[in-house]
Design a protein around this motif. Sequence first.
Motif, PDB file in Angstrom:
ATOM      1  N   ILE A  56       0.796  -1.229   0.000  1.00  0.00           N
ATOM      2  CA  ILE A  56       0.000   0.000   0.000  1.00  0.00           C
ATOM      3  C   ILE A  56       0.832   1.284   0.000  1.00  0.00           C
ATOM      4  O   ILE A  56       0.286   2.360  -0.172  1.00  0.00           O
ATOM      5  N   ILE A  63       2.632   3.229  -5.211  1.00  0.00           N
ATOM      6  CA  ILE A  63       1.585   3.903  -5.964  1.00  0.00           C
ATOM      7  C   ILE A  63       0.930   2.962  -6.985  1.00  0.00           C
ATOM      8  O   ILE A  63      -0.259   3.095  -7.304  1.00  0.00           O
ATOM      9  N   GLN A 108      -2.871   2.519  -8.507  1.00  0.00           N
ATOM     10  CA  GLN A 108      -3.093   2.657  -9.955  1.00  0.00           C
ATOM     11  C   GLN A 108      -3.774   1.420 -10.528  1.00  0.00           C
ATOM     12  O   GLN A 108      -4.679   1.524 -11.370  1.00  0.00           O
ATOM     13  N   ASN A 162      -2.730   6.272   5.936  1.00  0.00           N
ATOM     14  CA  ASN A 162      -2.534   6.715   4.554  1.00  0.00           C
ATOM     15  C   ASN A 162      -1.059   7.000   4.290  1.00  0.00           C
ATOM     16  O   ASN A 162      -0.460   7.820   4.971  1.00  0.00           O
ATOM     17  N   ASN A 163      -0.510   6.359   3.305  1.00  0.00           N
ATOM     18  CA  ASN A 163       0.871   6.651   2.930  1.00  0.00           C
ATOM     19  C   ASN A 163       0.974   7.897   2.060  1.00  0.00           C
ATOM     20  O   ASN A 163       2.019   8.499   1.977  1.00  0.00           O
ATOM     21  N   PHE A 164      -0.110   8.250   1.408  1.00  0.00           N
ATOM     22  CA  PHE A 164      -0.080   9.325   0.415  1.00  0.00           C
ATOM     23  C   PHE A 164      -0.978  10.485   0.823  1.00  0.00           C
ATOM     24  O   PHE A 164      -2.035  10.282   1.427  1.00  0.00           O
ATOM     25  N   GLU A 165      -0.577  11.672   0.418  1.00  0.00           N
ATOM     26  CA  GLU A 165      -1.478  12.829   0.494  1.00  0.00           C
ATOM     27  C   GLU A 165      -2.494  12.619  -0.641  1.00  0.00           C
ATOM     28  O   GLU A 165      -2.111  12.249  -1.758  1.00  0.00           O
ATOM     29  N   PRO A 166      -3.788  12.839  -0.400  1.00  0.00           N
ATOM     30  CA  PRO A 166      -4.785  12.355  -1.358  1.00  0.00           C
ATOM     31  C   PRO A 166      -4.799  13.060  -2.719  1.00  0.00           C
ATOM     32  O   PRO A 166      -5.089  12.410  -3.723  1.00  0.00           O
ATOM     33  N   THR A 206      -2.289  14.417  -4.428  1.00  0.00           N
ATOM     34  CA  THR A 206      -1.184  13.890  -5.236  1.00  0.00           C
ATOM     35  C   THR A 206      -1.446  12.434  -5.611  1.00  0.00           C
ATOM     36  O   THR A 206      -1.129  12.011  -6.739  1.00  0.00           O
ATOM     37  N   LEU A 207      -2.033  11.682  -4.698  1.00  0.00           N
ATOM     38  CA  LEU A 207      -2.379  10.292  -5.036  1.00  0.00           C
ATOM     39  C   LEU A 207      -3.352  10.264  -6.220  1.00  0.00           C
ATOM     40  O   LEU A 207      -3.142   9.538  -7.203  1.00  0.00           O
ATOM     41  N   THR A 260      -3.759  12.512  -8.459  1.00  0.00           N
ATOM     42  CA  THR A 260      -3.039  12.956  -9.653  1.00  0.00           C
ATOM     43  C   THR A 260      -2.311  11.783 -10.306  1.00  0.00           C
ATOM     44  O   THR A 260      -2.327  11.633 -11.530  1.00  0.00           O
ATOM     45  N   ALA A 261      -1.713  10.960  -9.465  1.00  0.00           N
ATOM     46  CA  ALA A 261      -1.015   9.780 -10.001  1.00  0.00           C
ATOM     47  C   ALA A 261      -1.998   8.780 -10.609  1.00  0.00           C
ATOM     48  O   ALA A 261      -1.639   8.027 -11.516  1.00  0.00           O
TER      49      ALA A 261
END
Lengths: 453, 453
Positions: free
Chosen positions: B36, B39, B43, B74-78, B80-81, B83-84
């Motif tokens: 998790i 990225i 995806q 959460n490993n990611f800021e949402p 930016t996540l 966006t990916a």
Amino acid sequence: MSHQPDERQLSLNAFLHDTGHHEASWRHPESGAERIGDIAWFQDIARKVEAAKLDAVFLADGPAWWGTGHRPSNNFEPITLLTALATVTERIGLISTASTTFYEPFNLARLFASLDRISGGRAGWNIVTTFSEDAAYNFGLDGVPSHEERYARAQDFIDVVTKLWDSWEDDALVVDRESGDYVDTSKVHAIDHVGPYLKVRGPFSAPRTPQGRPVYVQAGSSNEGRAFAARNAEAIFTAHQTIEDARAFYDDIKSKARALGRNPDHVKVRPGISPFIADTTAEAEELSQYFNRLTVPAYGLTQLEKMAGTSLRHLELDERVPVEVFGGAGNVLDNNRSRRQVVANIVERDRPTLRELLHRLAGGRGHNVVAGTPVQVADTIQEWFEGGAADGFNVMPPLYPQLLDAFTGQVVPILQDRGLFRTEYAGTTLREHYGLPRPDSQYADEPALAVGT
Amino acid sequence: MSHQPDERQLSLNAFLHDTGHHEASWRHPESGAERIGDIAWFQDIARKVEAAKLDAVFLADGPAWWGTGHRPSNNFEPITLLTALATVTERIGLISTASTTFYEPFNLARLFASLDRISGGRAGWNIVTTFSEDAAYNFGLDGVPSHEERYARAQDFIDVVTKLWDSWEDDALVVDRESGDYVDTSKVHAIDHVGPYLKVRGPFSAPRTPQGRPVYVQAGSSNEGRAFAARNAEAIFTAHQTIEDARAFYDDIKSKARALGRNPDHVKVRPGISPFIADTTAEAEELSQYFNRLTVPAYGLTQLEKMAGTSLRHLELDERVPVEVFGGAGNVLDNNRSRRQVVANIVERDRPTLRELLHRLAGGRGHNVVAGTPVQVADTIQEWFEGGAADGFNVMPPLYPQLLDAFTGQVVPILQDRGLFRTEYAGTTLREHYGLPRPDSQYADEPALAVGT
């Protein structure tokens, strides 16, 4: 011209800028003026930069509209833009500018950590304090805080985000399905920061990222900017017109870093260079002049007035710019001093007319604009690199992608032949490209503060 | 079961959540617990969601660590996540939660505008005011502002960002190389907002985005939350355990929106549903029980105590939960009332033991957890959709990707066969998927305020 591959290696960033760094580049008949709101425009450029093995792409930024009808503004927020570049590249570093004056540190820490994770360790942060009044008005302020106050908050801000990025030790995740322990909470630390401007408890919201922290970049050349850079920066982007000015800056930064007990090799100095490249010197000069003829004088004059802090409308275009205009001290100098100093040096040294000065600044806003053959541009780069004036360069193509292609296709191979520049990436992270160590967490081996269950 | 394709169409979002929505999903032997932070994990899921023609993916968020060792964070800021995810998909909507209490509006406006542009018009914003004390401590505060104050600032915030997103008229770009006019500055407007909490001059830093504004989503069910949603939201995510509760909420929201002069069809209500799917009812029930047996009671108890605002350690796991625990009013109720009400309803209606209550909440934290065959799950969805309880659903797979695959592979085709759900995307933007109009700029046809040259 001999240079051993094991020696100190040149680094090269591509400074992205819509249609190009020349202010009139969008008016070029073959410019991408209609495409710069399309993310594919930037993704195509990033792929080219990576194919040429450059270290990184870089984005300037400020949270306000430029307020001009004569030039494109940024269509994208830079960290999301770099995220979109991260997903179509594998090695290229991704450096964004972000302001310590206009961001909350917890929010910005999350954005950069996320970019570092999404990119597999390729994030860099160009730390700026932002001197734009227009930005201040977008954040409830009646004006920009003073230079001193902005830098004091910047230091507080750096201390907070560094602690946040360090707050999860690298081995905090255990992921033990059997016991039900996902995180070893003894390795996640509250930061309990109470500084002059910021109070943040932490810990951070997510595990430590591939690089531990993004690469810290800084771009100020004022006294406060240099002191801040010597203390915090791992790379410095700077603007110089001559090798002498660049060398003086380089020596000053390295000695300041040494005085603070830092390894000066871990503070990389990278001036900007905006190259017009052609088969002959005369053709390169003509190319440069062609772009200057595309400028809208009213636009350049407005930009120059912002730097001068005074109206220049009384001057004729073919009149010499009086030295005094950029000489005095004052409030605007206080807020915009490093770039103004570059302009003051040009005016004092070369005594240009207003038109000539506008043209000098049209290419790189004070950065070094060069026009020459591929060999001449490579010679300049080598001279500065070996002459103690630069560890690398922020390359600012006047027109994207054509003059990026000229640089990567014709200048980079010369630098590679001379053993100055890599022919293949050795590492995968921006820290590895830049020859910078991955920092340990400052909390490693510290007892945990109880923050969770 | 007949339903004409031209009629009102069901919408379905996939609510992303690390390894899945069941709190113990990461302990499942086949979970993605180790993936998790990659990225590509997200995806891959987004591609699956798009292949199934769902409307959007959705992310919850708060700017603080959950403070637990027993579950991934959460490993990611949402943004930016998302966006990916935007760069590897073409149609799927991308909805992120973001807090009006802990963001500066200019910064958040830039992030969502950039996501909308990068994705070609697929951004949605779940507007929350954030009731977490842990978040407040990360932003210099000693506690969360009151419910009333948070909602008052939220309205001010919405007004600011709406003006910013509208401040460039749709036809502001002229890109005239000949004249040197890139922007028609008469179509770029200062917003000059002065509200109770926020002062922002504008204009925005970039041209208007494909959707004009991201889709406005809201998730609060308190009185203030409902009033705010009726006034501002275009989609509402909500949590209900029974069709009766959902119908009452649905009627209330639609009538409130109508009373404010809004078209109630432009306020879509989407409850959460977390489906355990198997070939037989008994197998689905057993699957659900298997996940519940994986829970760590100490983790669930801590979450429940946060909702209750009081210690529950004196209760035995097999003791009935007293009705009073979730009944009283108080500070914590004030800050966390909508989800607490759902729990209070469960306790009053079903009189569960503490263990049973923990299991009820382990799956969806108050959202509707269903266990059944594909036909049974589809029947429930149709019943709520046609019974005036829902315009669509936020689908919350207990385990990603396996129970997403079960939903998209087995339930979605039934809904398609019944004419309830699309078999192909009709549009390209989230607004088009949701049947929402693209808003005009509020500044269209207004005289310009002079802000540029």
